[in-house]
Design a protein around this motif. Structure first.
Motif, PDB file in Angstrom:
ATOM      1  N   LEU A  92       0.863  -1.175   0.000  1.00  0.00           N
ATOM      2  CA  LEU A  92       0.000   0.000   0.000  1.00  0.00           C
ATOM      3  C   LEU A  92       0.901   1.228   0.000  1.00  0.00           C
ATOM      4  N   LEU A  93       0.829   2.016  -1.081  1.00  0.00           N
ATOM      5  CA  LEU A  93       1.722   3.160  -1.270  1.00  0.00           C
ATOM      6  C   LEU A  93       0.937   4.452  -1.140  1.00  0.00           C
ATOM      7  N   LEU A  94       1.364   5.291  -0.221  1.00  0.00           N
ATOM      8  CA  LEU A  94       0.793   6.626  -0.051  1.00  0.00           C
ATOM      9  C   LEU A  94       1.866   7.622  -0.464  1.00  0.00           C
ATOM     10  N   ASP A  95       1.741   8.131  -1.688  1.00  0.00           N
ATOM     11  CA  ASP A  95       2.811   8.941  -2.275  1.00  0.00           C
ATOM     12  C   ASP A  95       4.129   8.157  -2.191  1.00  0.00           C
ATOM     13  N   ASP A  96       5.093   8.634  -1.418  1.00  0.00           N
ATOM     14  CA  ASP A  96       6.396   7.955  -1.346  1.00  0.00           C
ATOM     15  C   ASP A  96       6.518   7.008  -0.152  1.00  0.00           C
ATOM     16  N   ASP A  97       5.442   6.857   0.619  1.00  0.00           N
ATOM     17  CA  ASP A  97       5.497   6.031   1.833  1.00  0.00           C
ATOM     18  C   ASP A  97       4.815   4.686   1.621  1.00  0.00           C
ATOM     19  N   VAL A  98       5.460   3.637   2.114  1.00  0.00           N
ATOM     20  CA  VAL A  98       4.824   2.331   2.222  1.00  0.00           C
ATOM     21  C   VAL A  98       4.052   2.300   3.543  1.00  0.00           C
ATOM     22  N   ILE A  99       2.814   1.825   3.501  1.00  0.00           N
ATOM     23  CA  ILE A  99       1.982   1.769   4.713  1.00  0.00           C
ATOM     24  C   ILE A  99       1.989   0.352   5.267  1.00  0.00           C
ATOM     25  N   ALA A 100       2.433   0.221   6.498  1.00  0.00           N
ATOM     26  CA  ALA A 100       2.471  -1.093   7.154  1.00  0.00           C
ATOM     27  C   ALA A 100       1.142  -1.429   7.822  1.00  0.00           C
ATOM     28  N   VAL A 101       0.525  -0.433   8.475  1.00  0.00           N
ATOM     29  CA  VAL A 101      -0.700  -0.642   9.251  1.00  0.00           C
ATOM     30  C   VAL A 101      -1.680   0.470   8.928  1.00  0.00           C
ATOM     31  N   VAL A 102      -2.926   0.092   8.685  1.00  0.00           N
ATOM     32  CA  VAL A 102      -4.004   1.063   8.490  1.00  0.00           C
ATOM     33  C   VAL A 102      -4.948   0.975   9.685  1.00  0.00           C
ATOM     34  N   TYR A 103      -5.069   2.083  10.403  1.00  0.00           N
ATOM     35  CA  TYR A 103      -5.918   2.135  11.599  1.00  0.00           C
ATOM     36  C   TYR A 103      -7.133   3.001  11.278  1.00  0.00           C
ATOM     37  N   PHE A 104      -8.302   2.375  11.176  1.00  0.00           N
ATOM     38  CA  PHE A 104      -9.535   3.088  10.839  1.00  0.00           C
ATOM     39  C   PHE A 104     -10.140   3.737  12.084  1.00  0.00           C
ATOM     40  N   ARG A 105     -10.050   5.070  12.158  1.00  0.00           N
ATOM     41  CA  ARG A 105     -10.793   5.808  13.178  1.00  0.00           C
ATOM     42  C   ARG A 105     -12.071   6.400  12.582  1.00  0.00           C
ATOM     43  N   ALA A 106     -12.245   6.229  11.295  1.00  0.00           N
ATOM     44  CA  ALA A 106     -13.475   6.584  10.593  1.00  0.00           C
ATOM     45  C   ALA A 106     -13.786   5.430   9.642  1.00  0.00           C
ATOM     46  N   GLY A 107     -14.967   5.472   9.052  1.00  0.00           N
ATOM     47  CA  GLY A 107     -15.335   4.411   8.119  1.00  0.00           C
ATOM     48  C   GLY A 107     -16.317   3.422   8.691  1.00  0.00           C
ATOM     49  N   TYR A 108     -16.824   3.689   9.903  1.00  0.00           N
ATOM     50  CA  TYR A 108     -17.759   2.755  10.528  1.00  0.00           C
ATOM     51  C   TYR A 108     -19.214   3.046  10.180  1.00  0.00           C
ATOM     52  N   GLY A 109     -19.477   4.182   9.505  1.00  0.00           N
ATOM     53  CA  GLY A 109     -20.845   4.534   9.144  1.00  0.00           C
ATOM     54  C   GLY A 109     -20.948   4.995   7.711  1.00  0.00           C
TER      55      GLY A 109
END
Length: 480
Positions: free
Chosen positions: A256-273
């Motif tokens: 998972l690439l966010l611009d130049d960063d590789v994302i190791a962990v995605v923590y959802f604090r939104a997206g529940y509704g």
């Protein structure tokens, strides 16, 4: 059996002026120590106001408090097993996805990544199991939260505040009745542990947050700051689903690439509704995240496992036998369950509707939604059931026995409190126990209980969400 009234932790007999001085000091202490949120009425990034809180800690039976803590690892394990049981999830949610568009979209993502093959088989769960004290004597589970379990960042601070205020009022010995609480460390350690399992020291942790205003900002930031304290090398990035759609991609190995960063962990604090997914782009972004090899908190299967319908399916007699062989474990879980009933289009669902229409004061009607302010009570149950009785919409709801919690007196301190509105009120309290679990289909790598939160509200109020404006932060004062 009637409701039991609990004695307040101390008898507060102060003159009006002295009480106002204590409240002023309490407000200053909480604001200066981070028990704060942005105001929905006058949002500015540089301004916060206190999160509503109780002046004193609320009494809670020690035996029931410890029961909730002791069972949390078992509940973590249960929800993990449910999440990795495709057949159980499918059968439990089948009627709901035909009637509820939001759950159907989540399930569509789950089916897509399941058929493609999960790029990341590890899930991280930061859970919270919520309880009311039925008749003031025994805990009964209200719900189990698998996504955006809030206030783990503020719960330790409200406990610190209540120790401070008891000492300030001359009750130093009573401070020992407020249990230690390390929820911020517990959740943040879970995120760091997941980051370590990803095994890329250059990778970042992504917090998926609300689009626009994040009102509960302190609760979220305390986790971010604690991650930095635990592991200074970890970069934390905050983005909404809306902002991610233009800068998020998959690498050649499903990184998972966010611009130049590789994302190791995605923590959802939104997206529940459903409000988070205003266009197809947000759904596409969620699908892209789930297709990646980043570790998700929660993964799509953990998210679905926290559905109200799954909670109801687990309460069906014999359901727990699918996940545990030990009858002692099964009994421990069943002891905290309350009555949960399906409204499916069959004879059982029809009988449940008929009973609820006649005895509507004895139940709560719950949709597949998180965040507070969604449940129906009393005559609203009858009216809603009469409205949806002949439609598929009814299968998107569940019916729960109404819990009758014990009451006690306390002072609810809000940002708008004045000397005229300062008074003792009858309140009820809801205990939340936090848990962390990390694992895949074949192995649980980490499982622990990591702390608690107490939220209180006026006894006359049905809903209890703090951000939704119904409840206040509290902490337990343990009694025999």
């Amino acid at each position: 059996m009637g409701k039991k009234s609990l004695e307040p932790c101390i008898k507060l007999s102060l003159k009006r002026d002295n009480l106002q001085d204590v409240v002023d000091k309490a407000i200053d202490w909480t604001l200066m120590h981070g028990i704060s949120m942005r105001s929905p009425e006058s949002y500015k990034k540089g301004r916060v106001e206190i999160v509503p809180f109780t002046l004193l800690p609320s009494s809670f039976p020690k035996k029931e408090f410890e029961k909730g803590k002791n069972i949390q690892k078992l509940l973590n394990e249960l929800m993990h097993k449910v999440a990795y049981d495709h057949e159980f999830l499918k059968n439990s949610l089948q009627s709901v996805i035909e009637a509820d568009d939001f759950t159907a979209q989540l399930y569509k993502i789950y089916e897509t990544v399941s058929m493609e093959g999960f790029s990341q088989d590890i899930s991280l769960g930061l859970f919270r199991s919520d309880y009311l004290l039925h008749f003031g004597t025994t805990i009964k589970q209200v719900e189990f939260n698998t996504i955006a379990s809030s206030f783990a960042g503020l719960a330790p601070i409200i406990s610190q505040y209540h120790r401070y205020i008891l000492e300030e009022l001359g009750h130093k010995q009573e401070v020992n009745n407020i249990p230690n609480n390390n929820t911020t460390v517990g959740f943040s350690t879970g995120l760091v542990h997941a980051w370590e399992l990803y095994n890329n020291k250059e990778a970042a942790i992504l917090f998926v947050v609300e689009n626009g205003v994040t009102y509960n900002i302190s609760d979220q930031r305390f986790h971010e700051f604690e991650i930095r304290r635990l592991s200074p090398e970890i970069k934390v990035i905050r983005k909404s689903l809306v902002s991610l759609k233009s800068c998020l991609n998959l690498g050649p190995n499903k990184e998972l690439l966010l611009d130049d960063d590789v994302i190791a962990v995605v923590y959802f604090r939104a997206g529940y509704g459903p409000e988070t997914y205003s266009t197809d782009c947000e759904w596409s972004t969620r699908l892209l995240i789930e297709r990646s090899c980043a570790i998700k908190c929660p993964s799509i299967q953990y998210h679905l496992a926290g559905s109200k319908k799954v909670q109801q399916a687990l309460a069906v007699p014999g359901a727990l036998n699918r996940f545990f062989d030990d009858p002692i474990c099964i009994k421990q879980i069943q002891d905290v369950f309350t009555g949960l009933y399906s409204l499916d289009l069959n004879s059982d669902g029809e009988a449940n509707i008929e009973r609820a229409i006649k005895e509507h004061n004895n139940y709560v009607l719950k949709p597949q939604r998180e965040g507070g302010g969604n449940n129906l009570y009393n005559k609203d149950i009858k009216n809603k059931l009469l409205e949806i009785r002949k439609s598929k919409e009814r299968t998107a709801w569940i019916l729960m026995d109404r819990i009758s919690p014990g009451t006690q007196n306390n002072y609810l301190i809000t940002p708008n409190i004045t000397s005229q509105t300062l008074k003792s009120s009858e309140v009820v309290s809801e205990l939340g126990i936090y848990g962390v679990i990390i694992g895949n289909k074949n192995k649980i790598m980490h499982n622990e209980e990591v702390g608690h939160v107490l939220r209180s509200k006026l006894a006359s109020t049905n809903e209890g969400g703090i951000v939704a404006g119904f409840g206040v932060l509290d902490s337990p004062y343990l009694i025999a």
